[in-house]
Scaffold this motif. Structure first.
Motif, PDB file in Angstrom:
ATOM      1  N   PHE A   1       2.157  10.802  14.591  1.00  0.00           N
ATOM      2  CA  PHE A   1       1.728   9.416  14.408  1.00  0.00           C
ATOM      3  C   PHE A   1       0.533   9.380  13.464  1.00  0.00           C
ATOM      4  O   PHE A   1      -0.580   9.754  13.832  1.00  0.00           O
ATOM      5  N   ALA A   2       0.796   8.938  12.225  1.00  0.00           N
ATOM      6  CA  ALA A   2      -0.264   8.855  11.224  1.00  0.00           C
ATOM      7  C   ALA A   2      -0.884   7.465  11.146  1.00  0.00           C
ATOM      8  O   ALA A   2      -1.858   7.266  10.423  1.00  0.00           O
ATOM      9  N   ASP A   3      -0.333   6.505  11.865  1.00  0.00           N
ATOM     10  CA  ASP A   3      -0.798   5.121  11.903  1.00  0.00           C
ATOM     11  C   ASP A   3      -0.598   4.434  10.551  1.00  0.00           C
ATOM     12  O   ASP A   3      -0.216   5.057   9.559  1.00  0.00           O
ATOM     13  N   TYR A   4      -0.863   3.125  10.518  1.00  0.00           N
ATOM     14  CA  TYR A   4      -0.621   2.312   9.328  1.00  0.00           C
ATOM     15  C   TYR A   4      -1.809   1.392   9.089  1.00  0.00           C
ATOM     16  O   TYR A   4      -2.529   1.029  10.020  1.00  0.00           O
ATOM     17  N   CYS A   5      -1.958   0.976   7.826  1.00  0.00           N
ATOM     18  CA  CYS A   5      -3.001   0.006   7.508  1.00  0.00           C
ATOM     19  C   CYS A   5      -2.561  -1.375   7.997  1.00  0.00           C
ATOM     20  O   CYS A   5      -1.368  -1.616   8.215  1.00  0.00           O
ATOM     21  N   PRO A   6      -3.505  -2.309   8.179  1.00  0.00           N
ATOM     22  CA  PRO A   6      -3.160  -3.628   8.731  1.00  0.00           C
ATOM     23  C   PRO A   6      -2.098  -4.381   7.937  1.00  0.00           C
ATOM     24  O   PRO A   6      -1.252  -5.057   8.535  1.00  0.00           O
TER      25      PRO A   6
ATOM     26  N   ASP B   1       4.548   7.436   5.352  1.00  0.00           N
ATOM     27  CA  ASP B   1       5.566   7.092   4.356  1.00  0.00           C
ATOM     28  C   ASP B   1       6.946   6.885   4.958  1.00  0.00           C
ATOM     29  O   ASP B   1       7.939   6.862   4.240  1.00  0.00           O
ATOM     30  N   VAL B   2       7.035   6.737   6.276  1.00  0.00           N
ATOM     31  CA  VAL B   2       8.199   6.108   6.899  1.00  0.00           C
ATOM     32  C   VAL B   2       7.703   4.801   7.498  1.00  0.00           C
ATOM     33  O   VAL B   2       6.561   4.704   7.925  1.00  0.00           O
ATOM     34  N   SER B   3       8.532   3.792   7.526  1.00  0.00           N
ATOM     35  CA  SER B   3       8.030   2.472   7.910  1.00  0.00           C
ATOM     36  C   SER B   3       7.879   2.348   9.421  1.00  0.00           C
ATOM     37  O   SER B   3       8.401   3.172  10.183  1.00  0.00           O
ATOM     38  N   PRO B   4       7.177   1.320   9.888  1.00  0.00           N
ATOM     39  CA  PRO B   4       7.080   1.086  11.337  1.00  0.00           C
ATOM     40  C   PRO B   4       8.426   0.927  12.030  1.00  0.00           C
ATOM     41  O   PRO B   4       8.499   1.085  13.251  1.00  0.00           O
ATOM     42  N   ILE B   5       9.485   0.630  11.271  1.00  0.00           N
ATOM     43  CA  ILE B   5      10.818   0.572  11.872  1.00  0.00           C
ATOM     44  C   ILE B   5      11.222   1.948  12.377  1.00  0.00           C
ATOM     45  O   ILE B   5      11.684   2.100  13.515  1.00  0.00           O
ATOM     46  N   THR B   6      11.046   2.952  11.541  1.00  0.00           N
ATOM     47  CA  THR B   6      11.337   4.320  11.965  1.00  0.00           C
ATOM     48  C   THR B   6      10.489   4.708  13.163  1.00  0.00           C
ATOM     49  O   THR B   6      10.984   5.338  14.118  1.00  0.00           O
ATOM     50  N   MET B   7       9.215   4.350  13.131  1.00  0.00           N
ATOM     51  CA  MET B   7       8.342   4.690  14.254  1.00  0.00           C
ATOM     52  C   MET B   7       8.849   4.035  15.540  1.00  0.00           C
ATOM     53  O   MET B   7       8.834   4.650  16.608  1.00  0.00           O
ATOM     54  N   GLY B   8       9.308   2.796  15.440  1.00  0.00           N
ATOM     55  CA  GLY B   8       9.850   2.120  16.609  1.00  0.00           C
ATOM     56  C   GLY B   8      11.105   2.789  17.135  1.00  0.00           C
ATOM     57  O   GLY B   8      11.248   3.021  18.339  1.00  0.00           O
TER      58      GLY B   8
ATOM     59  N   GLY C   1       0.800  -1.209   0.000  1.00  0.00           N
ATOM     60  CA  GLY C   1       0.000   0.000   0.000  1.00  0.00           C
ATOM     61  C   GLY C   1       0.834   1.260   0.000  1.00  0.00           C
ATOM     62  O   GLY C   1       0.329   2.361  -0.220  1.00  0.00           O
ATOM     63  N   GLN C   2       2.131   1.143   0.228  1.00  0.00           N
ATOM     64  CA  GLN C   2       3.084   2.256   0.284  1.00  0.00           C
ATOM     65  C   GLN C   2       4.476   1.668   0.120  1.00  0.00           C
ATOM     66  O   GLN C   2       4.784   0.611   0.669  1.00  0.00           O
ATOM     67  N   ASN C   3       5.325   2.318  -0.663  1.00  0.00           N
ATOM     68  CA  ASN C   3       6.684   1.821  -0.869  1.00  0.00           C
ATOM     69  C   ASN C   3       7.547   2.012   0.374  1.00  0.00           C
ATOM     70  O   ASN C   3       7.555   3.095   0.968  1.00  0.00           O
ATOM     71  N   PHE C   4       8.280   0.964   0.736  1.00  0.00           N
ATOM     72  CA  PHE C   4       9.235   1.028   1.840  1.00  0.00           C
ATOM     73  C   PHE C   4      10.533   0.351   1.407  1.00  0.00           C
ATOM     74  O   PHE C   4      10.509  -0.644   0.680  1.00  0.00           O
ATOM     75  N   VAL C   5      11.674   0.902   1.878  1.00  0.00           N
ATOM     76  CA  VAL C   5      12.986   0.308   1.640  1.00  0.00           C
ATOM     77  C   VAL C   5      13.549  -0.099   2.992  1.00  0.00           C
ATOM     78  O   VAL C   5      13.682   0.737   3.894  1.00  0.00           O
ATOM     79  N   THR C   6      13.895  -1.372   3.129  1.00  0.00           N
ATOM     80  CA  THR C   6      14.366  -1.916   4.403  1.00  0.00           C
ATOM     81  C   THR C   6      15.738  -2.549   4.229  1.00  0.00           C
ATOM     82  O   THR C   6      15.997  -3.226   3.235  1.00  0.00           O
TER      83      THR C   6
END
Length: 402
Positions: free
Chosen positions: A340-345, A316-323, A14-19
């Protein structure tokens, strides 16, 4: 403990992420976020072709040396692509070190300065009354701090709130969406939004507003002064951030608190703003400003000058950044707030996390590391899709700040 392998994983649930996933010869691994919205493949390529070959076989515990190696050793310093790559490597190495020490990241940083961290959410509407309804709903959900955006009469869209893509091209890709902007319509209108909100909410809710870099210094000063009666938590990105002198003009004319920094990549971008106390909150985030190592330096410097933290935290930053931001927020003495914009499931399925949020507050959890992982098998089911942030124009067609 040597670096055995580094994987660069691009996924789009649903959104591009680079990990980045760094694996050591002792079997401990860590993950970091290298997402640069709209330029994801530039960072992925920089990592794969330039960074990864230089790090294989190095001692994973030498985080500072590796950070300096990638920053100073690259010769071409700073910039969003380089710093996003460094950020991801740094996050992953701190994740590994905290796991090796069997403690959560915030403990490795020096322990908690608070029990939980306050966050703010987003609310918007096409009209003032729609906006009031959206804000009231967020307050009923338990949020104590809410960023408010509202549609401006005469403009088609709620500014700063746009889809990532516009119409499809024949080759299957997309062009950036284009918005239309008018400062003349915006400036006299937006104080009316906050006047109405204070009438409805009273004074026990923190209200924030984002000007998206769209104003000149004197226009931003006028807006800040007009908003003073409504006691905003902050006015964000009032002017373009490249010229730090702009903020001096705004500061000299208003007591509305000022926040900036989501487009900053290093302490140098914010040095004068912090040192001269031209802002109240610094909004740099871990995946764009050098990871834990880079952001900690910025926060320590800000603490010396009475500037608080306010990390950028959109979808548009991943949950890793949020953590990582949550761990830093629990530790840092001069904490302010966390977006905190939250994320889809499906995003949370790809990035299983131990951080939690409840009634306007977050906690990073207490597992070793930063508490966020990536499900590589699931991530592979969501291939990259080219997408862009929008473009903005004035009513006469002049390209403007988005």
């Amino acid at each position: 403990m040597k670096i055995k392998d580094i994987r660069v994983i691009v996924t789009s649930p649903g959104q591009n992420f680079v990990t980045v996933k760094i694996i050591t010869d002792e079997g401990i691994y860590g993950v970091g976020d290298a997402t640069l919205n709209g330029r994801e493949l530039a960072v992925a390529t920089y990592l794969e072709k330039h960074v990864v070959p230089c790090l294989l076989g190095r001692d994973a515990s030498r985080i500072e040396d590796i950070w300096q190696y990638l920053y100073r050793g690259g010769y071409w310093r700073r910039g969003p692509v380089t710093m996003a790559a460094i950020s991801a490597i740094d996050m992953a190495l701190w994740d590994i070190k905290a796991k090796a020490c069997n403690m959560p990241l915030y403990q490795l940083l020096g322990g908690a300065s608070r029990e939980k961290i306050m966050i703010y959410t987003h609310a918007h509407g096409s009209t003032i009354e729609e906006t009031v309804e959206a804000v009231v709903q967020k307050k009923e959900e338990g949020f104590q701090a809410i960023r408010v955006q509202c549609g401006v009469p005469g403009l088609d869209r709620i500014y700063g709130i746009s889809k990532l893509n516009s119409g499809p091209r024949p080759d299957g890709g997309f062009l950036p969406d284009e918005d239309i902007w008018s400062t003349e319509k915006y400036l006299p209108f937006i104080p009316k939004v906050f006047e109405r909100l204070r009438d409805v909410l009273g004074w026990d809710t923190h209200l924030l507003h984002d000007a998206h870099h769209r104003l000149s210094p004197i226009e931003a000063a006028r807006l800040g002064k007009d908003l003073e009666p409504y006691r905003l938590f902050w006015l964000e990105d009032a002017v373009a951030a490249e010229d730090q002198e702009n903020f001096r003009h705004v500061r000299n004319h208003t007591t509305t608190p000022l926040a900036v920094g989501e487009v900053f990549n290093s302490i140098w971008d914010a040095r004068d703003l912090i040192r001269e106390q031209l802002i109240d909150y610094i909004r740099t985030t871990s995946c764009h400003a050098g990871g834990v190592t880079g952001l900690r330096r910025i926060f320590d410097y800000a603490a010396m000058h009475n500037v608080k933290t306010g990390c950028h935290g959109p979808g548009d930053v991943s949950p890793i950044t949020m953590g990582v931001n949550t761990h830093l927020g629990l530790w840092v003495p001069n904490y302010g707030i966390q977006e905190f914009a939250d994320y889809c499931p499906q995003v949370m399925d790809v990035f299983p996390s131990t951080w939690t949020h409840n009634k306007g507050f977050m906690h990073p959890g207490d597992v070793p590391g930063h508490g966020v992982d990536i499900d590589e098998e699931l991530a592979a089911r969501f291939p990259y899709e080219r997408a862009y942030l929008p473009v903005n124009r004035l009513e006469d067609g002049t390209l403007w700040h988005w």
